[in-house]
Design a protein around this motif. Structure first.
Motif: not given
Length: 827
Positions: A413-426, A563-573
C-alpha cells in the motif's frame, strides 16, 4: 538486366553524372535546426554551436557536417578509381547491390560524390541482420571524405552528454526530428516526428500523437498486410533521429538519438554493442526483388517492433543514453499479414525506492515475527501448556502468517500510494520520476508481495474461523424455581420437569447466533461505494501510465496501459478510505444513536437473567454477567415493566458482577483445575446422539451434565468453592496494549474487567481489520489478474457471502452442540 562485373568505372561515371550535380552544394532551409548557421558553418551536435567549415569544404545538405567541394577530396587531391573485384570475397546480397554497390563504392572512393557515399551507407543499413556482408566490407574500405558515419562514436552520444538539465515539462511533446534520405542517397529534408511518422499502424491522429507526449507510456500494435505497407512505402526511406530542445536563450539545439538493432550480427559483438547505429528504415521492398528491379518483391524487410526508450533523469541517466530507439526487423513474404508495434517506455535506476522497500520489509517482517512470538507465548500461557509441541509450532506459524500479511500489505500500500503521489503529482515541475517499467524487477517484486499478502491473509482468516468455530460456550441460567428444585427424581427414576422456562435461554442463544457475523461496516455498501468512485467518478484513470489527470477521457483520447502499482494504489486507498468512513460513522453515530447490537446483547442477557461463559482458548475466554438484579426474569409483562421502572429510578443494585459496579463483561483466565473439571462435566456434550449405535441414556446424561455445569459455573461465580476461587481486577496498561497477562496468581482464577466488550473477538465484530484486509487484497488480486474492477467486486461479494454462510452454518452447529439448544430454535 544487372550490369556486368566488368564495367564498374562506367557505372561510377553514370552515378557521378546523375547524383553529383547539385545535392552536395544544397543547404538546409531556414526552418531546419541548422538553418540559423551561416552557409559556411555547420551545426555541431557535440558542441551545440555553429562551427566553420574548412578550406575547400561546404556545408552538407542537412547542415550537420562539412563535405568536400565537388571534384576535390578532403586533402585536395584526387583518389584513383581502381578495380573492385578484390575489395571483398563476399557476394552481393541482393539484385540492388549487384547493380549499384560496387559502382557507388568506386564513385565515393574516387571523388566527392556525396550521393554515392550516401547510397553505400544506406546499402549497409538495409542489411539489417548482419554486418558480415559485401556492403559493409566496401564501406570499411572506402576513403571518401563525404562518406557518412554509420555509428555514433563516443563521447557524442555518451549518457547525458549535451542533453538539457530539465527536459520537457509535464504535458509537453517530445521534440523529435528526422533527417530523411531515399535509398539512392538523395537528401529528402528535415521532418518533425508526428504520430504516423515512425508508426506503421494507422489510427486516429490524437492516439498516434500520444506516443510523443512526455511521460506517457505508449504501446500500439496491429496486424497489417505487407502489400499495404509496400503501397505506402514503395521504396525504402532511411532516417536519422534527433532530439530538438531549446537552450537557455530559446535557440534550438540537437542531440542525436542512437539506434539499437539487437539482431545485427558481427564477429566483434563488444565493439558493435558499444557503437549504436545512426540510421534505420521502416520498410524495404527493394532488397527482395529478383530478376529485374521493376519486378514486385518476393519478400519485404520491415521494422516490426520499434521501442523508444527514455531514461530518467535525462541529465544523468546512468549507463544508458537518455534516449534510445530499438528497432527489430523481420522479413516477410509480400502477401503475408504481419504484426507490427511501436512503443515508448520510460525507466530509471530504482535506487532509493527499491532499497527503502527492502528495508521496510526487513523491519516489518522482523516485527511481525516478534509479534507472532508474543502472541504464541500468550496463547501458551492462556492454554496452561508446559511444553512446546507440534500444536504450539502450528499456532506460531498461524500468528506469523497474519502479522506478516499485514506487513506485506502495509509495504504494498505504501508503494502504491508513493508512486501515485510522486508520479501523478508532477504537475508543475520537470519530469524526473517515472513508473517502474512493465515487467521490471520492481514491478515483479510488487506483484509477488501483493500475492504473498493475499495468501497469508487467507491463512489468517482460516485461522480466525477455526478458532471461532471451536470455542466453548455455555449459557448460565440464574433463574430459580419458586416452589421446588429445578431437577429432582420421582420414585420411578424419571426426572420431573423444571418449572423454569427455557425460552429465555433460547432467546439469548438465538440472538448470539444472529450477531456471529455482525460487522462494523456494510460489505455491500463498501463494494458499491468503491465501484462508484472508480468507475463512475473515473478515478480508475489515475492508474494509467501517463502524467495526465483526466478522469473522463474522450473517445478519441489515447488511454495508456494500466500500471498494476498505480491500480492497486488507487483501489486499495479508496477501499480503506471508504471503510474508515463507514466505521467512524458506525461506531461514532449509528451505534451511539441508533442501534448497538453488541451492548444490546449484554442488556438482553441482564433482562433474561442469563450469563454467557465463553472459552476461546483452553483456559482463557470471556464472561458476560447477565444475572438479573431483580432476582427473577421469568415473570409477566406487568412485573417486567415494574422491574425496569425500579431500575430507571435507581431503586435496585447495579448490574455488575461486583457490588456497586456496572461492569458486566470480563476476560477470564482460569486455573488448570477449573478447566479440567469443566471438561469432565461437558464430556457427555461431545457424544454422538444420532444413529442406532447411540446409547439409550445419552440424552439423559447430556441433560444431567447441562444442569450440573449450570450449577457449577453459577456456584463458581458466587465464590462457592474455596479451592477454585477467583479475583476480579484490572489489567495493567502494558497488558492491555500487548493483549497479554503478566501476573501469576497461583491457584486463583482471574476475571479482568473489560469495558471494551472484547468477547467480540469470538465474532466477526472484533476481527474487522482482518476481514477488511482480506476483502481489500481479494479485490486487488482479482483485479490484478482480470484488469476489471467490476469483476473484482463481483468476485469479492461472492467470496464474502461464502465465508459468511460457512461461519453462520458451522457457528450455529457449534452453538447448538455446546449449549444444548436445538438448532431448530436458532433462526
Amino acid at each position: 538486366m544487372p550490369p556486368s562485373a566488368g564495367s564498374p568505372l562506367l557505372w561510377a561515371w553514370l552515378l557521378h553524372a546523375l547524383y553529383c550535380s547539385g545535392p552536395a552544394r544544397s543547404s538546409p532551409g531556414p526552418s531546419s535546426p541548422a538553418g540559423r548557421c551561416s552557409p559556411s558553418e555547420y551545426l555541431s551536435t557535440q558542441t551545440q554551436r555553429c562551427s566553420p567549415c574548412g578550406k575547400h569544404e561546404v556545408k552538407s545538405p542537412e547542415g550537420l557536417r562539412c563535405i568536400c567541394a565537388a571534384g576535390l577530396t578532403g586533402a585536395g587531391q584526387a583518389h584513383p578509381a581502381g578495380d573492385c573485384k578484390a575489395c571483398s570475397p563476399r557476394q552481393p546480397a541482393s539484385l540492388w547491390e549487384s547493380a549499384f554497390l560496387d559502382s557507388s563504392f568506386l564513385a565515393c572512393n574516387s571523388s566527392c560524390n556525396l550521393t554515392a557515399c550516401q547510397l553505400l551507407a544506406n546499402t549497409v543499413i538495409l542489411n539489417a541482420f548482419s554486418l558480415e556482408t559485401r556492403a559493409f566490407d566496401l564501406y570499411t574500405k572506402a576513403r571518401g571524405q563525404n562518406l557518412p558515419e554509420l555509428f555514433y562514436r563516443t563521447p557524442e552520444t555518451s549518457p547525458g552528454r549535451g542533453v538539457p538539465q530539465f527536459l520537457p515539462w509535464k504535458g509537453s511533446k517530445i521534440g523529435l526530428k528526422v533527417v530523411k534520405y531515399d535509398v539512392r542517397g538523395n537528401f529528402l529534408g528535415w521532418e518533425d516526428v508526428k504520430g504516423g511518422t515512425l508508426q506503421l499502424c494507422t489510427d486516429r491522429q490524437s492516439v498516434l500523437d500520444a506516443a510523443f507526449s512526455f511521460g506517457t507510456s505508449y504501446h500500439q500494435s496491429c496486424r497489417v498486410q505487407v502489400s499495404d505497407l509496400l503501397r505506402r512505402v514503395p521504396e525504402p526511406t532511411l532516417y536519422e533521429l534527433f532530439l530538438e530542445f531549446p537552450d537557455d536563450q530559446g535557440n534550438p539545439w540537437l542531440w542525436p538519438v542512437p539506434i539499437a538493432n539487437p539482431q545485427l550480427q558481427l564477429s566483434d559483438h563488444a565493439a558493435l554493442n558499444s557503437q549504436p547505429l545512426r540510421r534505420f528504415f521502416l520498410v524495404d521492398g527493394l532488397s527482395g526483388r529478383t530478376g529485374n528491379l521493376a519486378n514486385p518483391p518476393a519478400s519485404v524487410m520491415l521494422a516490426a517492433d520499434l521501442l523508444l526508450s527514455i531514461y530518467l533523469p535525462t541529465s544523468s541517466p546512468g549507463d544508458q543514453p537518455p534516449f534510445l530507439l530499438t528497432v527489430k526487423y523481420t522479413r516477410q513474404e509480400s502477401t503475408a499479414i504481419t504484426q507490427v508495434s511501436f512503443a515508448v517506455a520510460y525507466s530509471q535506476i530504482p535506487e532509493a525506492s527499491q532499497q527503502v522497500t527492502v528495508i521496510a520489509l526487513a523491519v516489518l517482517g522482523s516485527l511481525a515475527a516478534l509479534y507472532a512470538l508474543l502472541k504464541t507465548s500468550s496463547w501458551v500461557r492462556r492454554s496452561r501448556l508446559q511444553n512446546i509441541s507440534l500444536v504450539v509450532i502450528i499456532k506460531f506459524f498461524a500468528f506469523f502468517a497474519g502479522s506478516l500479511a499485514n506487513a506485506f500489505f502495509g509495504v504494498t500500500l505504501g508503494i502504491g500510494i508513493y508512486w501515485l503521489i510522486v508520479f501523478k503529482g508532477q504537475q508543475l515541475s520537470a519530469v524526473g520520476v517515472t513508473l517502474p517499467p512493465a515487467g521490471s524487477q520492481l514491478e515483479t517484486s510488487f506483484i509477488i508481495y501483493l500475492s504473498c499478502a493475499f495468501g497469508l491473509k487467507a491463512l489468517d482468516l482460516l485461522h480466525i474461523l477455526i478458532t471461532q468455530l471451536t470455542i466453548s460456550i455455555f449459557l448460565i441460567d440464574w433463574e430459580r424455581p419458586r416452589e421446588k428444585p429445578a431437577l429432582r427424581a420421582d420414585p420411578g427414576g424419571r426426572r420431573v420437569a423444571s418449572s423454569v422456562s427455557i425460552w429465555r435461554t433460547f432467546l439469548v442463544a438465538n440472538e448470539w447466533n444472529e450477531i456471529q457475523t455482525h460487522r462494523k461496516l456494510n460489505p455491500l455498501l463498501q463494494l458499491g461505494a468503491v465501484l462508484l468512485l472508480l468507475e463512475v467518478m473515473g478515478l480508475k484513470h489515475l492508474a494509467s501510465r501517463d502524467l495526465t489527470v483526466n478522469l473522463h477521457p474522450g473517445p478519441d483520447s489515447y488511454v495508456a496501459a494500466w500500471s498494476p502499482i498505480l491500480r492497486f494504489g488507487i483501489s486499495a486507498s479508496l477501499w480503506m478510505a471508504v471503510a474508515i468512513v463507514q466505521m467512524v460513522f458506525f461506531v461514532g453515530v449509528y451505534e451511539r444513536f441508533v442501534e448497538d447490537k453488541i451492548h444490546q446483547f449484554v442488556d438482553l442477557c441482564s433482562l433474561s437473567n442469563v450469563s454467557v461463559f465463553i472459552l476461546m482458548h483452553r483456559c482463557y475466554g470471556f464472561y458476560i454477567h447477565g444475572r438479573s438484579v431483580h432476582g427473577q426474569a421469568d415473570v409477566g409483562m406487568d412485573a417486567m415493566y415494574a422491574c425496569l421502572r425500579r431500575e430507571e429510578e435507581d431503586l435496585c443494585p447495579l448490574r455488575g458482577l461486583e457490588p456497586n459496579s456496572e461492569i458486566q463483561t470480563f476476560e477470564v483466565l482460569l486455573t488448570d483445575r477449573v478447566r479440567q473439571l469443566y471438561d469432565k462435566i461437558t464430556q457427555p456434550f461431545m457424544e454422538v446422539t444420532g444413529g442406532k449405535r447411540c446409547r439409550s441414556d445419552v440424552h439423559e446424561q447430556r441433560l444431567k451434565s447441562y444442569y450440573t455445569l449450570n450449577r457449577f459455573l453459577s456456584s463458581f461465580l458466587e465464590h462457592a468453592y474455596r479451592d477454585m476461587d477467583y479475583v476480579v481486577k484490572d489489567k495493567f496498561f502494558l497488558e492491555r496494549v500487548l493483549d497479554m497477562e503478566f501476573q501469576e496468581l497461583g491457584d486463583m482464577s482471574v476475571l479482568y474487567n473489560d469495558d471494551r466488550a472484547l468477547f467480540g473477538r469470538t465474532l466477526f465484530y472484533n476481527n474487522e481489520l482482518a476481514l477488511l484486509l482480506f476483502d481489500t487484497l481479494l479485490f486487488s488480486v482479482v483485479d490484478l489478474g482480470a484488469q476489471d474492477f467490476v469483476l473484482a467486486a463481483i468476485s469479492t461479494f461472492l467470496v464474502q457471502k461464502v465465508v459468511e454462510m460457512v461461519r453462520n452454518a458451522l457457528g450455529r452447529r457449534n452453538l447448538a452442540a455446546k449449549t444444548l439448544v436445538e438448532k431448530r430454535f436458532l433462526i
